[in-house]
Design an enzyme around this catalytic site. Structure first.
Site, PDB file in Angstrom:
ATOM      1  N   ARG A  15       0.838  -1.196   0.000  1.00 46.60           N
ATOM      2  CA  ARG A  15       0.000   0.000   0.000  1.00 46.60           C
ATOM      3  C   ARG A  15       0.880   1.257   0.000  1.00 46.60           C
ATOM      4  O   ARG A  15       2.078   1.189   0.222  1.00 46.60           O
ATOM      5  CB  ARG A  15      -0.920   0.001   1.230  1.00 46.60           C
ATOM      6  N   LYS A  75       1.510   2.035   7.277  1.00 47.44           N
ATOM      7  CA  LYS A  75       1.868   1.250   8.460  1.00 47.44           C
ATOM      8  C   LYS A  75       2.734   2.058   9.415  1.00 47.44           C
ATOM      9  O   LYS A  75       3.311   3.086   9.058  1.00 47.44           O
ATOM     10  CB  LYS A  75       2.595  -0.033   8.053  1.00 47.44           C
ATOM     11  N   TYR A  94      -1.235   4.648  10.498  1.00 46.64           N
ATOM     12  CA  TYR A  94      -1.621   3.675  11.525  1.00 46.64           C
ATOM     13  C   TYR A  94      -0.443   3.493  12.474  1.00 46.64           C
ATOM     14  O   TYR A  94       0.713   3.395  12.040  1.00 46.64           O
ATOM     15  CB  TYR A  94      -1.956   2.313  10.896  1.00 46.64           C
ATOM     16  N   HIS A  96      -1.028   1.742  16.174  1.00 54.65           N
ATOM     17  CA  HIS A  96      -1.273   0.570  17.039  1.00 54.65           C
ATOM     18  C   HIS A  96      -0.214   0.489  18.135  1.00 54.65           C
ATOM     19  O   HIS A  96       0.548  -0.476  18.242  1.00 54.65           O
ATOM     20  CB  HIS A  96      -1.281  -0.710  16.198  1.00 54.65           C
ATOM     21  N   GLU A 118      -6.134   4.841  13.491  1.00 59.34           N
ATOM     22  CA  GLU A 118      -7.054   3.897  14.134  1.00 59.34           C
ATOM     23  C   GLU A 118      -7.788   4.470  15.340  1.00 59.34           C
ATOM     24  O   GLU A 118      -8.732   3.838  15.837  1.00 59.34           O
ATOM     25  CB  GLU A 118      -6.323   2.611  14.540  1.00 59.34           C
ATOM     26  N   ASP A 198     -20.719 -12.221  20.516  1.00 59.19           N
ATOM     27  CA  ASP A 198     -20.456 -10.859  20.970  1.00 59.19           C
ATOM     28  C   ASP A 198     -21.096 -10.693  22.344  1.00 59.19           C
ATOM     29  O   ASP A 198     -21.999 -11.448  22.714  1.00 59.19           O
ATOM     30  CB  ASP A 198     -21.026  -9.828  19.982  1.00 59.19           C
ATOM     31  N   SER A 220     -21.312 -13.995  24.113  1.00 59.53           N
ATOM     32  CA  SER A 220     -19.921 -14.405  24.329  1.00 59.53           C
ATOM     33  C   SER A 220     -19.581 -14.400  25.816  1.00 59.53           C
ATOM     34  O   SER A 220     -19.103 -13.400  26.355  1.00 59.53           O
ATOM     35  CB  SER A 220     -18.966 -13.478  23.570  1.00 59.53           C
ATOM     36  N   LEU A 240     -12.021  -5.773  19.187  1.00 58.50           N
ATOM     37  CA  LEU A 240     -11.297  -4.505  19.219  1.00 58.50           C
ATOM     38  C   LEU A 240     -11.725  -3.676  20.421  1.00 58.50           C
ATOM     39  O   LEU A 240     -12.915  -3.482  20.661  1.00 58.50           O
ATOM     40  CB  LEU A 240     -11.563  -3.697  17.942  1.00 58.50           C
ATOM     41  N   VAL A 267      -7.407 -11.413  13.476  1.00 58.98           N
ATOM     42  CA  VAL A 267      -7.422 -10.102  12.825  1.00 58.98           C
ATOM     43  C   VAL A 267      -7.077  -8.996  13.814  1.00 58.98           C
ATOM     44  O   VAL A 267      -6.775  -7.875  13.423  1.00 58.98           O
ATOM     45  CB  VAL A 267      -8.795  -9.848  12.162  1.00 58.98           C
ATOM     46  N   ALA A 268      -7.082  -9.307  15.104  1.00 59.52           N
ATOM     47  CA  ALA A 268      -6.738  -8.331  16.140  1.00 59.52           C
ATOM     48  C   ALA A 268      -5.237  -8.272  16.413  1.00 59.52           C
ATOM     49  O   ALA A 268      -4.808  -7.633  17.372  1.00 59.52           O
ATOM     50  CB  ALA A 268      -7.488  -8.664  17.431  1.00 59.52           C
ATOM     51  N   ILE A 269      -4.432  -8.918  15.591  1.00 58.23           N
ATOM     52  CA  ILE A 269      -3.003  -9.044  15.867  1.00 58.23           C
ATOM     53  C   ILE A 269      -2.296  -7.687  15.897  1.00 58.23           C
ATOM     54  O   ILE A 269      -1.305  -7.509  16.612  1.00 58.23           O
ATOM     55  CB  ILE A 269      -2.315 -10.001  14.858  1.00 58.23           C
ATOM     56  N   ASP A 270      -2.803  -6.687  15.151  1.00 66.61           N
ATOM     57  CA  ASP A 270      -2.212  -5.345  15.207  1.00 66.61           C
ATOM     58  C   ASP A 270      -2.263  -4.774  16.617  1.00 66.61           C
ATOM     59  O   ASP A 270      -1.433  -3.939  16.989  1.00 66.61           O
ATOM     60  CB  ASP A 270      -2.945  -4.396  14.257  1.00 66.61           C
ATOM     61  N   ALA A 299      -0.004  -9.366  10.294  1.00 64.66           N
ATOM     62  CA  ALA A 299      -0.339  -8.075  10.888  1.00 64.66           C
ATOM     63  C   ALA A 299      -0.722  -7.012   9.863  1.00 64.66           C
ATOM     64  O   ALA A 299      -1.213  -5.950  10.251  1.00 64.66           O
ATOM     65  CB  ALA A 299       0.839  -7.575  11.729  1.00 64.66           C
ATOM     66  N   ASN A 300      -0.493  -7.255   8.598  1.00 59.49           N
ATOM     67  CA  ASN A 300      -0.917  -6.287   7.581  1.00 59.49           C
ATOM     68  C   ASN A 300      -1.649  -7.006   6.456  1.00 59.49           C
ATOM     69  O   ASN A 300      -1.277  -6.920   5.283  1.00 59.49           O
ATOM     70  CB  ASN A 300       0.266  -5.478   7.046  1.00 59.49           C
TER      71      ASN A 300
END
Length: 371
Positions: A15, A75, A94, A96, A118, A198, A220, A240, A267-270, A299-300
């Protein structure tokens, strides 16, 4: 303002912070735009296209970090880039920070004004600059998970949609926000057996109404989460907490009760990941196995579909970039409290509460920076 956009150097990150169209918009507002040569090649944008849009092409990243007042990226700055940041410079990208102490220390030491995509907010505490990448990552998570489920990649050898006479794969999505909604949409679209977990009754009602019989919803709690994960072929972590480290919802102990060859996509690894056994991976080597369970923790993720991701990202980041460039960051944030939520580091201080709490910094309110 002089605005620079360097080439991304993170592993397999294609990107770019500014498209030629975005560079052109900034130039039409009277700003000087510097683009590192080759920065746009990952989205098939040539130096000639940037020049035609009014940008200046420079060799290497050094002139951008040394001379530009604002640096626009995708990033978080890598270690070699952080050494080039300087006091008073604006970094817009971003970040994080909560799970990344090393980066936070470097940004604090540099004196840079760091604005994180973010944590910029929208109406009703939405995260509009994170949303498009969450949409991409959510959709990609099913694609990545389906590939990892193939036997050749260490998975159970399950086709998510099944075939006539054979049951479809079971997909569990933890979190019904933007990532989870898009993941569930893709999984349901290929015919998988989808369950969304959730803790927010309103979220469960909303996704339940949308998906009707195409996906199940489940509150959840620890018992329901354990039961769902143990039956799943594919688990997608889509949790998140804005700006903060993600909670570890799937424990190492749970892995022992899962089906061997099942897949976890985090997908929450960031933000540090929502599985206890998560470790960030790259597109070069995206998976690893713990206790017989395949982990995908890139992570991306959106970097793999760079053209789609870049244009989706620029659609939401450009208006704020124009506000910052046209008015200066302080005036822009005074006029736009949603943008002010994006300020994470300023003048050697941490100005985002969740980051300060997670990393043990003194929290300095944004209002002090804007005084």
């Amino acid at each position: 303002m002089r605005i620079g956009c360097p080439k991304e150097i993170k592993n397999h990150e294609y990107r770019v912070g500014l498209t030629p169209e975005s560079a052109g918009e900034l130039a039409r507002h009277g700003h000087e735009v510097w683009i590192e040569s080759g920065a746009g090649l990952g989205i098939d944008a040539t130096d000639a296209e940037y020049k035609a849009a009014g940008a200046r092409i420079v060799d290497g990243p050094d002139p951008i970090f040394a001379e530009c007042e604002m640096v626009v990226k995708v990033k978080e700055p890598q270690a070699v880039e952080r050494k080039k940041l300087r006091e008073g410079q604006i970094l817009y990208t971003y970040l994080h920070l909560a799970p990344d102490r090393e980066q936070t220390v470097d940004l604090v030491d540099s004196g840079v004004t760091a604005i994180a995509y973010e944590t910029v907010t929208g109406p009703n505490r939405s995260l509009p600059l994170l949303k498009p990448m969450s949409q991409v990552a959510g959709r990609m998570s099913v694609q990545a998970g389906a590939t990892a489920l193939e036997k050749a990649h260490g998975g159970r050898g399950v086709l998510l949609g099944g075939v006539p006479g054979v049951m479809p794969g079971k997909v569990v999505v933890i979190g019904g926000g933007v990532v989870g909604f898009n993941a569930a949409q893709m999984a349901a679209g290929v015919g998988a057996d989808v369950t969304i977990l959730d803790r927010d009754p309103e979220v469960l009602e909303r996704v339940g109404t949308h998906f009707e019989t195409r996906a199940k919803t489940r509150f959840s709690n620890a018992a329901n989460l354990h039961a769902a994960v143990c039956e799943a072929d594919l688990v997608i972590g889509a949790v998140l907490i804005p700006g903060a480290a993600a909670p570890k919802l799937v424990t190492r102990e749970m892995l022992r009760d899962m089906q061997k060859g099942a897949v976890l996509v985090d997908v929450a690894i960031d933000q540090g990941g929502c599985f206890e056994t998560s470790q960030a991976t790259t597109h070069d080597n995206p998976t690893y196995v713990v206790d017989g369970i395949v982990h995908y923790c890139v992570a991306n993720m959106p970097g793999a579909v760079a053209r789609t991701s870049t244009y989706a990202l620029n659609n939401v980041t450009l208006p704020h970039a124009l506000q910052i460039a046209d008015n200066g960051w302080k005036a822009a944030m005074r006029a736009n409290p949603h943008l002010a939520e994006g300020l994470n580091v300023w003048d050697g201080k941490v100005t985002y509460k969740a980051v300060a709490e997670d990393l043990g910094y003194e929290y300095v309110p944004v209002e002090k920076a804007l005084a």
